[in-house]
Design a protein around this motif. Structure first.
Motif, PDB file in Angstrom:
ATOM      1  N   PRO A  82      -4.694   1.859   4.372  1.00  8.13           N
ATOM      2  CA  PRO A  82      -5.032   1.941   2.946  1.00  8.13           C
ATOM      3  C   PRO A  82      -5.127   3.381   2.434  1.00  8.13           C
ATOM      4  O   PRO A  82      -5.854   4.196   3.012  1.00  8.13           O
ATOM      5  CB  PRO A  82      -6.386   1.232   2.860  1.00  8.13           C
ATOM      6  CG  PRO A  82      -6.963   1.355   4.233  1.00  8.13           C
ATOM      7  CD  PRO A  82      -5.806   1.311   5.171  1.00  8.13           C
ATOM      8  N   SER A  86      -6.830   2.839  -2.912  1.00  6.17           N
ATOM      9  CA  SER A  86      -7.079   1.426  -2.641  1.00  6.17           C
ATOM     10  C   SER A  86      -8.505   1.200  -2.127  1.00  6.17           C
ATOM     11  O   SER A  86      -8.899   0.075  -1.864  1.00  6.17           O
ATOM     12  CB  SER A  86      -6.081   0.887  -1.609  1.00  6.17           C
ATOM     13  OG  SER A  86      -6.327   1.454  -0.336  1.00  6.17           O
ATOM     14  N   ARG A 229      -3.128  -6.388   3.858  1.00  7.53           N
ATOM     15  CA  ARG A 229      -2.116  -5.330   3.993  1.00  7.53           C
ATOM     16  C   ARG A 229      -1.326  -5.530   5.294  1.00  7.53           C
ATOM     17  O   ARG A 229      -0.095  -5.365   5.318  1.00  7.53           O
ATOM     18  CB  ARG A 229      -2.775  -3.945   3.982  1.00  7.53           C
ATOM     19  CG  ARG A 229      -3.373  -3.564   2.630  1.00  7.53           C
ATOM     20  CD  ARG A 229      -3.933  -2.146   2.652  1.00  7.53           C
ATOM     21  NE  ARG A 229      -2.863  -1.147   2.733  1.00  7.53           N
ATOM     22  CZ  ARG A 229      -2.235  -0.630   1.678  1.00  7.53           C
ATOM     23  NH1 ARG A 229      -2.555  -1.010   0.447  1.00  7.53           N
ATOM     24  NH2 ARG A 229      -1.280   0.266   1.839  1.00  7.53           N
ATOM     25  N   THR A 240       0.292  -4.051  -1.032  1.00 12.37           N
ATOM     26  CA  THR A 240      -0.324  -3.762  -2.328  1.00 12.37           C
ATOM     27  C   THR A 240      -1.815  -4.089  -2.348  1.00 12.37           C
ATOM     28  O   THR A 240      -2.505  -3.764  -3.322  1.00 12.37           O
ATOM     29  CB  THR A 240       0.358  -4.587  -3.438  1.00 12.37           C
ATOM     30  OG1 THR A 240       0.277  -5.983  -3.102  1.00 12.37           O
ATOM     31  CG2 THR A 240       1.832  -4.197  -3.582  1.00 12.37           C
ATOM     32  N   SER A 242      -5.684  -4.115  -2.253  1.00 14.59           N
ATOM     33  CA  SER A 242      -6.593  -3.023  -2.578  1.00 14.59           C
ATOM     34  C   SER A 242      -8.030  -3.526  -2.656  1.00 14.59           C
ATOM     35  O   SER A 242      -8.281  -4.693  -2.956  1.00 14.59           O
ATOM     36  CB  SER A 242      -6.183  -2.392  -3.919  1.00 14.59           C
ATOM     37  OG  SER A 242      -7.148  -1.471  -4.372  1.00 14.59           O
ATOM     38  N   ALA A 244     -10.187  -1.446  -4.407  1.00 18.14           N
ATOM     39  CA  ALA A 244     -10.665  -0.444  -5.370  1.00 18.14           C
ATOM     40  C   ALA A 244     -11.827  -0.960  -6.211  1.00 18.14           C
ATOM     41  O   ALA A 244     -12.700  -0.192  -6.604  1.00 18.14           O
ATOM     42  CB  ALA A 244      -9.506  -0.005  -6.262  1.00 18.14           C
TER      43      ALA A 244
END
Length: 249
Positions: A82, A86, A229, A240, A242, A244
């Motif tokens: 990551p 992310s 992931r 993609t 994530s 976050a």
């Protein structure tokens, strides 16, 4: 005067030596130069072929070399880890820059067999109030990865004096989550995830007691992101996933 049928020159040229010592030496010199040039050209072709054999298909090293690595595996390792954007905002300070290598990890412990048939690996580390680290080992194929994970999982479950296996979510193919029992690492939680030819590991260090706080929600959320992931890369997709938006407990 040495003629082309004497000594080591018999295989180098069949040119006719002209009359006259000076001309004869010149022709002989040119013939020998041409012979040496052919040898050098042949050697050059051999080196070029050897070089291609070490890199074709994204691999380096020979098939019998224990340190054989995979360049394509290293690229996959880099993509699965990551990036900072992310990660949750509170865990974006880089402590170990994201990197990957086309070879097996140099240190393989608990158990050592977890690195058998490994061809690449990578790692990255972040911190905020807490510290987290991700690493991934890429194997030659899914079968080798599964065998390594089985050995790893068995070691953890059969080492009750060192690890406490936690009742946590499982991810895709297989996973195991545990805490260390040693006083120095009692606040470290680790999740090991198998996916295709990859084994990813997430370490999370928190200053609080996981059993008596909500801190376990954060590593669980990061593990879900990492598992996705790994799944995406194993499926040939661009990762993609994530975390976050994850709130750090």
């Amino acid at each position: 005067m040495i003629t082309p049928t004497e000594g080591p020159y018999v295989r180098c040229t069949t040119k006719r030596v002209l009359r006259g010592a000076g001309v004869g030496v010149l022709v002989l010199s040119l013939a020998l130069t041409g012979c040496q040039g052919k040898k050098n050209k042949k050697k050059s072709r051999g080196k070029s072929s050897a070089s291609r054999s070490r890199t074709v298909g994204g691999t380096s090293g020979g098939s019998g070399n224990k340190n054989v690595g995979s360049l394509s595996g290293a690229r996959q390792a880099q993509s699965v880890l990551p990036p900072a954007d992310s990660m949750p905002t509170a865990l974006r300070t880089v402590t170990s820059p994201l990197s990957s290598r086309a070879k097996a990890p140099t240190s393989c412990k608990d158990p050592s067999s977890k690195c058998k048939n490994a061809v690449a690996y990578g790692d990255v580390g972040y911190r905020g109030t807490d510290i987290t680290g991700f690493d991934v080992i890429v194997y030659s194929n899914a079968r080798a990865a599964k065998k390594a994970f089985t050995s790893w999982d068995s070691h953890i479950r059969n080492s009750a004096s060192k690890y406490q296996v936690l009742d946590a979510a499982t991810y895709d193919a297989a996973s195991v989550t545990f805490q260390f029992k040693s006083a120095s690492d009692a606040n470290v939680r680790e999740t090991v995830i198998l996916q295709g030819k990859f084994i990813g590991t997430l370490d999370y260090r928190d200053d609080t007691d996981f059993a008596n706080s909500g801190a376990s929600d954060t590593p669980a959320g990061l593990a879900r992101m990492y598992a996705e992931r790994l799944r995406q890369v194993a499926a040939g997709e661009t990762p993609t996933a994530s975390a976050a938006g994850l709130k750090v407990s």
